[in-house]
Design a protein around this motif. Structure first.
Motif, short mmCIF file in Angstrom:
data_model
loop_
_atom_site.label_atom_id
_atom_site.label_comp_id
_atom_site.label_asym_id
_atom_site.label_seq_id
_atom_site.Cartn_x
_atom_site.Cartn_y
_atom_site.Cartn_z
N ASP A 180 -37.75 6.36 23.99
CA ASP A 180 -38.67 5.76 24.95
C ASP A 180 -40.01 5.46 24.27
N ALA A 181 -40.91 4.86 25.05
CA ALA A 181 -42.18 4.39 24.49
C ALA A 181 -43.00 5.54 23.91
N GLU A 182 -42.98 6.65 24.60
CA GLU A 182 -43.79 7.79 24.15
C GLU A 182 -43.30 8.30 22.80
N GLU A 183 -41.99 8.43 22.66
CA GLU A 183 -41.42 8.87 21.38
C GLU A 183 -41.72 7.84 20.29
N ALA A 184 -41.63 6.57 20.65
CA ALA A 184 -41.88 5.50 19.67
C ALA A 184 -43.33 5.53 19.19
N GLU A 185 -44.24 5.85 20.11
CA GLU A 185 -45.65 5.93 19.71
C GLU A 185 -45.88 7.14 18.81
N ARG A 186 -45.29 8.27 19.21
CA ARG A 186 -45.43 9.49 18.40
C ARG A 186 -44.88 9.27 16.98
N ALA A 187 -43.80 8.50 16.91
CA ALA A 187 -43.14 8.29 15.62
C ALA A 187 -43.85 7.23 14.77
N GLY A 188 -44.80 6.52 15.37
CA GLY A 188 -45.56 5.53 14.58
C GLY A 188 -44.98 4.13 14.63
#
Ligand code: HXC
Length: 256
Positions: free
Chosen positions: A165-173
């Motif tokens: 999801d978007a949150e994981e994608a942001e955390r991952a860079g």
């Protein structure tokens, strides 16, 4: 006249909206030709300072069009260098932004990663599910995702087809920012307008400089990936994977 995208301009921002809602913006060769031509035209237009690519609320793009790929043989995809046309988007010299809501899967995730900045709505879902169809990414996914999120997560996503999801994608860079879905387009247009208000040559040089850090030997990786992607069309499992999708059933892979 375009059939699969809507091309618009907002002051100095060129806006390309993928528009195949019934197929969740699946990427056919026609979509590729139209997106690339529109981006190149904006690139040549001195009145444009940034290019924004977006999709719908449900899907940025749910992947390359499986129905178009299903009948292709290994020789078809190898000889036509299937999807090599997308590489031209990476050669656009003005800054490009992908604004992603909903699904960005397979080729959709790869299209988003072809852009310089990736903004996500909180509804965005990213993934490289090609393996479920018996193929691998073919528009740079195995290379760009790995550079963006690192080997561990890229490997897991490419090998399992899991979505993040978007949150994981942001955390991952992978994405620079997540915004509420109803703010996505305004926010992306604002970001694009800010970039377009800067000195165009300086913005182009800044883009070139950042890409220099990111891209060394990327071309080699992409070519390697594309040849392997084409080779998956020589397997029975690719035929089965795509047939199963079209027939709305689970695939039975024979590992051949
Ligand atoms: C063709 C597609 C499609 C695709 C969706 N559709 N994705 N058609 N290619 N990639 C079509 C469906 O067949 C369906 O058409 C309509 O869009 C709506 O999709 P549904 O599945 O009914 O929607 P939903 O149940 O909401 O599920 C959404 C979804 C699912 C989870 C995104 O559609 C899905 O899994 N799509 C495939 C995702 C995928 O595998 N992408 C990677 C493709 S390979 P009908 O006519 O039935 O209404 C790839 C290779 C890249 O991208 C490298 C190439 C070089």
């Amino acid at each position: 006249m375009t059939e699969t995208i809507i091309v618009d301009r907002k002051d100095r921002v060129g806006l390309i909206t993928l528009n195949r809602p019934k197929a969740l913006n699946a990427l056919t060769l026609q979509v590729m030709h139209e997106v690339v031509a529109a981006a190149q035209e904006f690139d040549r237009d001195p009145g444009i300072g940034a290019i924004l690519i977006t999709g719908s609320a449900k899907a940025f793009a749910a992947g390359a069009d499986i129905k178009e790929m299903q009948p292709q043989s290994y020789l078809d995809v190898y000889l036509s260098d299937w999807f090599a046309g997308w590489d031209a988007l990476a050669r656009v010299r003005k800054p490009t932004i992908a604004a992603v809501a909903g699904y960005a899967l397979g080729g959709g995730c790869e299209l988003a990663m072809l852009c310089d900045i990736l903004l996500a709505a909180d509804t965005a879902k990213f993934g490289q599910p090609e393996i479920k169809l018996g193929v691998i990414p073919g528009i740079g996914g195995s290379q760009r995702l790995t550079r963006a999120v690192g080997k561990a997560k890229a490997m897991e996503l490419c090998l399992t087809g899991r979505m993040m999801d978007a949150e994981e994608a942001e955390r991952a860079g992978l994405v620079s920012r997540v915004v509420p879905a109803d703010r996505l387009l305004d926010d992306a247009l604002e970001t694009a307008a800010t970039i377009a208000s800067m000195s165009l040559p300086t913005a182009m040089m800044a883009k070139e400089a950042v890409n220099r850090a990111f891209e060394s030997s990327l071309a080699e990786g992409i070519l390697f990936e594309r040849r392997l992607f084409h080779a998956t069309f020589a397997t029975a499992d690719q035929k089965e994977g795509m047939a199963a999708f079209v027939e709305k059933r689970a695939p039975h892979f024979t590992h051949r």
